[in-house]
Design an enzyme around this catalytic site. Structure first.
Site, short mmCIF file in Angstrom:
data_model
loop_
_atom_site.label_atom_id
_atom_site.label_comp_id
_atom_site.label_asym_id
_atom_site.label_seq_id
_atom_site.Cartn_x
_atom_site.Cartn_y
_atom_site.Cartn_z
N TYR B 102 0.79 -1.22 0.00
CA TYR B 102 0.00 0.00 0.00
C TYR B 102 0.83 1.28 0.00
O TYR B 102 0.29 2.37 -0.06
CB TYR B 102 -1.01 -0.01 1.16
CG TYR B 102 -2.29 -0.70 0.73
CD1 TYR B 102 -3.09 -0.13 -0.28
CD2 TYR B 102 -2.66 -1.93 1.25
CE1 TYR B 102 -4.23 -0.77 -0.72
CE2 TYR B 102 -3.80 -2.57 0.81
CZ TYR B 102 -4.58 -2.00 -0.18
OH TYR B 102 -5.70 -2.63 -0.63
N GLU B 189 -3.06 -30.85 7.89
CA GLU B 189 -3.18 -29.99 6.71
C GLU B 189 -4.22 -28.90 6.92
O GLU B 189 -3.99 -27.75 6.59
CB GLU B 189 -3.53 -30.84 5.47
CG GLU B 189 -3.70 -30.00 4.21
CD GLU B 189 -4.24 -30.80 3.03
OE1 GLU B 189 -4.27 -32.04 3.13
OE2 GLU B 189 -4.63 -30.18 2.04
N ASP B 241 -4.93 -34.78 3.47
CA ASP B 241 -5.87 -35.52 2.65
C ASP B 241 -5.07 -36.46 1.75
O ASP B 241 -3.88 -36.25 1.49
CB ASP B 241 -6.69 -34.57 1.77
CG ASP B 241 -7.71 -33.79 2.58
OD1 ASP B 241 -8.05 -34.25 3.70
OD2 ASP B 241 -8.14 -32.73 2.10
#
Lengths: 629, 360
Positions: B102, B189, B241
């Protein structure tokens, strides 16, 4: 150069003035006086051309008599409205050129043209243009033509008035002229109907271009007293072309007859003497060849076939081309191709393969011709002339004249000498036009002189790009045509220069596209110089088609475009580097501020050298910034 | 291999930036083309250290010079960000990536990814880690378990911060490890699995730390795991997963990621193990067909590409699992285990896996 008296020099030059044929002819052909808007223009063109020729002749007199051809040459065109309601104008053109001797005026005013027999490039070549103007003036207003002239050596000027009405030229007045007049020169005046306001633009353009090509002459345009002046800028004139006798290949029957008649009036000499004297590139060997050639042509005539057509048929046959270099196949095919005449087919095939067959029989010598058409052993017709036949005997027999002309055209002769051309000096051409159009880049291309049908020809091209040249020019303004130092304005589309330019693929040079004139901000000045240049009409506003000339124009334009392309590419790069500069300089601001924050030194100490380096690495042509490129 | 500086204080950073800026200024004044030679952080520029099982940045460099219109923007952005870093380091402050962006979004083409990349480029060019630049990413990792830490004047135990656990501090290098009562680290995870584990008090029952990086881990999370592994000698097990993405995430904990490969030595935990859910677990634990998902085209492509990576190609176990996944074309989420009952994972699956050392 051996100096001779001015009188003698003048005489030498005037010696060639003589009478040619009829006035009536001019009324039947398009002489460029068809439209009211064009008539004043055409009048000025004809007059100014004659004036410029007269100045070059004066230069010649000076050169031959003093060794220096520079003087304050001036051409003044005056236009005044005589009767506004009727559109009656008086146009007069005055030069301080060689002037016309008092006794030659009556010859010059005849419609046949001043017809110098000399064979060299000149602006007004047939010498009928001005007379066409006079005839038009006479037809439109009934008013006569006035000529005032004085030569270098004449004591006083004379005023001549000729009336072109009644289908012939009548002398009305011939008197000493007491008014103000140059030391030497001519003033011709006509009163004619015309729309001057519409003709004016083209007249000004013509004079402006004339002035560009002739910086050694001051041009003045006086319109009802308003003066526009193009001052003389240099002492260097256009080199005076050397007169060269006509080349045998370029002669036609009419011309030959004129030459014979002229010779006959002096003294009837032998054909051999006549040919050697009146044509270039003819020697004793060629005369012998010519006599034999004449019998061969006679034979062809008797047999009623056209050898030239047969040769052309073979040379242009696509089928023969396909058979390539197989003499057997070509010979066999010729059986069907040439059925009308019994030729030596094997020999024809051999000639074809060796590239000897072209569009006419000129490329074949007598022996080749005889062998090809199986003339050996045939009874040849009796010669109708020999080298000893006199000029008078030939002149009296139309058949003989025709055969001589035909034979001259059917034989090959060495190329004509090139010093009969009048190329515009490179410096003159460049300065003349660059000062008018202010391009950012100009290129000059000069082709080596070459010849077409016995006439030497040379093409010069000046290409100008960018600067003050707008990309939105009309086609007519993109291509400035000049023929023998005379700018051409009308009949733009039909001119060979325009047509050739349209065939060029301009995209190859980043100048436009194929099939039209360039779309880039570019102007090409094309000058074609050649003695007896063939125009499309009597008005001489467009050069006629000619394969050799077209090829020369094309190559010159392409060469100039190639040179320009380099510049166009460079400008593109500069345009990009202009953008890059802006881009980099924006970043230089941030870079120097960032560095200054970290090192504590003044921002300028970084910004300045950084920007200097940007500019050094990305050069921009000054013109590019001027034109906002 | 280029030596990466792991630690650098604010004063050192100021000195380093000043040195670089002076060098550039000198080049400018002597009319040279000032440039940064930035090691390429791309997919093609990494070196895999087989012995250490680590991904390092390769030798390939890209030159960002000022007088090249193609690189001037990156050059300028680097100098600009450096000047921002300089100012903040002078005041011994930290900056977030977003704050840097910014400062001048226009200069970064209104895309924070641009300034984020420039920060990484500066780090790799200076040969330091990003935390050395005092740039912090909004850390998103969570840690829960018996771990006592001190940050500034606060000392706390990660078990006493409620069920949300401790939000891993972006200033991880300034956090001091006081005490650790855990035996190992279980890296999860995703958040969903973590919530299940916390709810079952898995960490308390099993004396372990539960950490998640919530997907692709940020630097602070990886740094914490590495420090615990190194300083407290805690073994690390990863639970993801059963899909190519999960394996990829585990791989980045273990060996580093390609895009941040220059920090591998400082972030990676080569001894980390992928505990599950392994493709071979699907049959081993009878995950019902209904709970298995068909791999998408993207999954398959990603898996095929991973097979080419030397650290997988040369790692028999990893390769076999990945090949099994590809050949079946099936993937499954950790939640698939819940088909056997909501506590199956904590009560059966994990203990059994850890017990039998069934990891890769």
């Amino acid at each position: 150069m051996k100096k001779i008296s001015r009188k003698k020099a003048e005489e030498q030059i005037h010696n060639h003035i003589r009478l040619q044929s009829a006035e009536e002819l001019l009324k039947r052909v398009d002489t460029g006086f068809g439209q009211k808007a064009r008539a004043p223009f055409q009048t000025v063109v004809e007059g100014v051309q004659n004036a410029a020729d007269a100045i070059d002749k004066a230069r010649e007199v000076l050169l031959r008599s003093t060794g220096n051809d520079d003087y304050n040459a001036e051409i003044m065109v005056s236009v005044s409205v005589v009767d506004k309601s009727r559109g009656e104008l008086q146009i007069s053109i005055q030069d301080n050129g060689i002037g016309i001797p008092k006794n030659k005026v009556q010859i010059i005013v005849r419609a046949g043209g001043t017809g110098t027999i000399e064979y060299k490039a000149s602006r007004s070549q047939q010498g009928i243009g001005w007379k066409a103007a006079a005839i038009y003036a006479s037809q439109s207003t009934g008013k006569p033509m006035e000529i005032i002239s004085k030569t270098f050596t004449e004591k006083i000027a004379h005023r001549h008035v000729y009336d072109y009405g009644k289908g012939k030229v009548t002398k009305v007045v011939e008197e000493p002229y007491e008014g103000e007049f140059p030391e030497h020169g001519t003033r011709v005046s006509l009163t004619l109907l015309g729309d001057y306001s519409r003709a004016r633009g083209n007249i000004i353009e013509f004079i402006r271009r004339m002035a560009a090509i002739h910086p050694y002459i001051t041009f003045i345009l006086k319109e009802n007293g308003n003066i526009t002046k193009y001052e003389k800028r240099t002492s260097e004139g256009i080199p005076i072309p050397a007169p060269v006798p006509p080349h045998p290949n370029s002669v036609d029957i009419g011309q030959l007859k004129d030459l014979l008649a002229y010779q006959s009036r002096i003294r009837s000499i032998s054909l051999a003497g006549f040919l050697k004297k009146n044509f270039c590139r003819i020697g004793d060997k060629k005369i012998k060849e010519l006599i034999e050639r004449a019998t061969i042509l006679q034979y062809f005539d008797q047999q009623n076939f056209f050898a030239g057509d047969i040769v052309k048929r073979i040379a242009q046959s696509e089928k023969v081309k396909e058979l390539k270099k197989s003499p057997e196949k070509i010979s066999a095919y010729l059986k069907t191709l040439v059925r009308d005449v019994d030729i030596d087919r094997d020999y024809a095939a051999k000639l074809y393969i060796s590239g000897k067959l072209s569009n006419n029989i000129r490329s074949l010598d007598n022996n080749e011709l005889k062998k090809l058409f199986k003339l050996d052993g045939q009874p040849l017709p009796k010669q109708i002339f020999t080298e000893k036949t006199t000029v008078n005997m030939i002149l009296n027999d139309e058949k003989k004249v025709r055969l001589v002309a035909e034979t001259l055209r059917s034989m090959s002769f060495p190329s004509p000498p090139m010093d009969s051309l009048m190329p515009i000096p490179k410096k003159t051409l460049i300065r003349g036009f660059v000062s008018i159009y202010n391009p950012e880049k100009h290129v000059y291309v000069e082709r080596k002189p070459t010849s077409t049908s016995g006439r030497p020809v040379q093409v010069q091209v000046l290409g100008m790009y960018g600067g003050e040249i707008s990309p939105d020019l009309r086609d007519q303004d993109k291509l400035i045509r000049i023929a023998n130092c005379t700018p051409l304005i009308y009949e733009f589309g039909s001119d060979i220069i325009t047509q050739t330019a349209r065939e060029i693929d301009w995209s190859l040079y980043k100048l436009g596209k194929k099939g039209s004139l360039p779309s880039a901000p570019v102007i090409f000045v094309v000058h074609v110089t050649s003695p007896q240049l063939k125009y499309l009409g009597v008005a001489k506003q467009a050069i006629g088609a000619d394969d050799v000339i077209a090829e020369e124009i094309k190559r010159a334009l392409q060469a100039a475009s190639r040179k320009l392309r380099k510049h166009v590419s460079m400008m593109e790069k500069h345009r990009l580097s202009g953008k890059a500069r802006e881009f980099l300089e924006k970043h230089a601001e941030i870079v120097s501020e960032s560095i200054s924050k970290m090192t504590g030194e003044k921002k300028e100490r970084i910004y300045k050298p950084l920007v200097q380096e940007i500019r050094r690495r990305r050069p921009i042509a000054v013109q590019a910034t001027l034109t906002g490129g | 291999m280029k030596k990466i500086k792991e630690k650098m204080d604010a004063r050192e950073l100021v000195r380093e930036l000043k040195r670089v800026a002076k060098g550039i200024a000198r080049d400018i004044r002597s009319r040279k083309n000032p440039a940064f030679n930035v090691p390429t952080r791309g997919a093609d520029n990494f070196i895999y250290d087989e012995k250490k099982d680590l991904i390092y940045i390769g030798e390939s460099m890209s030159q960002r010079s000022f007088h090249n219109t193609g690189t001037v923007t990156a050059f300028t952005q680097m100098l600009y960000v450096m000047s921002i870093l300089y100012e903040s380091a002078e005041r011994e402050k930290h900056l977030t990536k977003r704050e840097i962006y910014y400062q001048d979004p226009e200069l970064f083409n209104k895309d924070q990814k641009t300034s984020d990349n420039i920060i990484e480029d500066i780090a790799v060019t200076l040969g330091v880690t990003r935390p050395c630049l005092r740039v912090v990413a909004s850390a998103k990792g969570v840690c829960i378990g018996d771990l006592t830490l001190r940050e500034g004047n606060d000392t706390f135990n990660c078990n006493s911060l409620g069920r949300g656990g401790w939000s891993i501090s972006p200033f991880i290098d300034e956090v001091e490890i006081i005490d650790c009562g855990a035996d190992y680290i279980l890296v999860v995870e995703k958040d969903a699995a973590l919530i299940r584990l916390i709810e079952e008090d898995f960490h308390k029952k099993n004396k372990c730390l539960l950490i998640t990086g919530k997907g692709q881990p940020d630097i602070a999370t990886r740094r914490l795991i590495r420090r615990l592994n190194k300083e407290e000698k805690l073994p690390v097990y990863v639970l993801t997963d059963s899909d190519s993405y999960g394996m990829q995430i585990c791989s980045s904990y273990k060996r580093g990621s390609i895009s941040l490969s220059f920090e591998s030595a400082y972030l990676a935990v080569p001894s980390a193990k992928l505990l599950g859910l392994l493709p071979s677990d699907l049959d081993k634990f009878n995950v019902p067909k209904a709970a298995r998902l068909k791999m998408t085209e993207w999954d398959l492509k990603k898996a095929q590409k991973m097979l080419e990576y030397p650290w997988i190609k040369n790692n028999k176990k990893w390769r076999k699992e990945l090949q099994l996944m590809i050949s079946r074309g099936e993937k499954a989420e950790l939640q698939a285990l819940a088909k056997h009952g909501i506590t199956f994972m904590t009560d059966v699956y994990l203990p059994q896996k850890l017990e039998s050392k069934d990891w890769i």
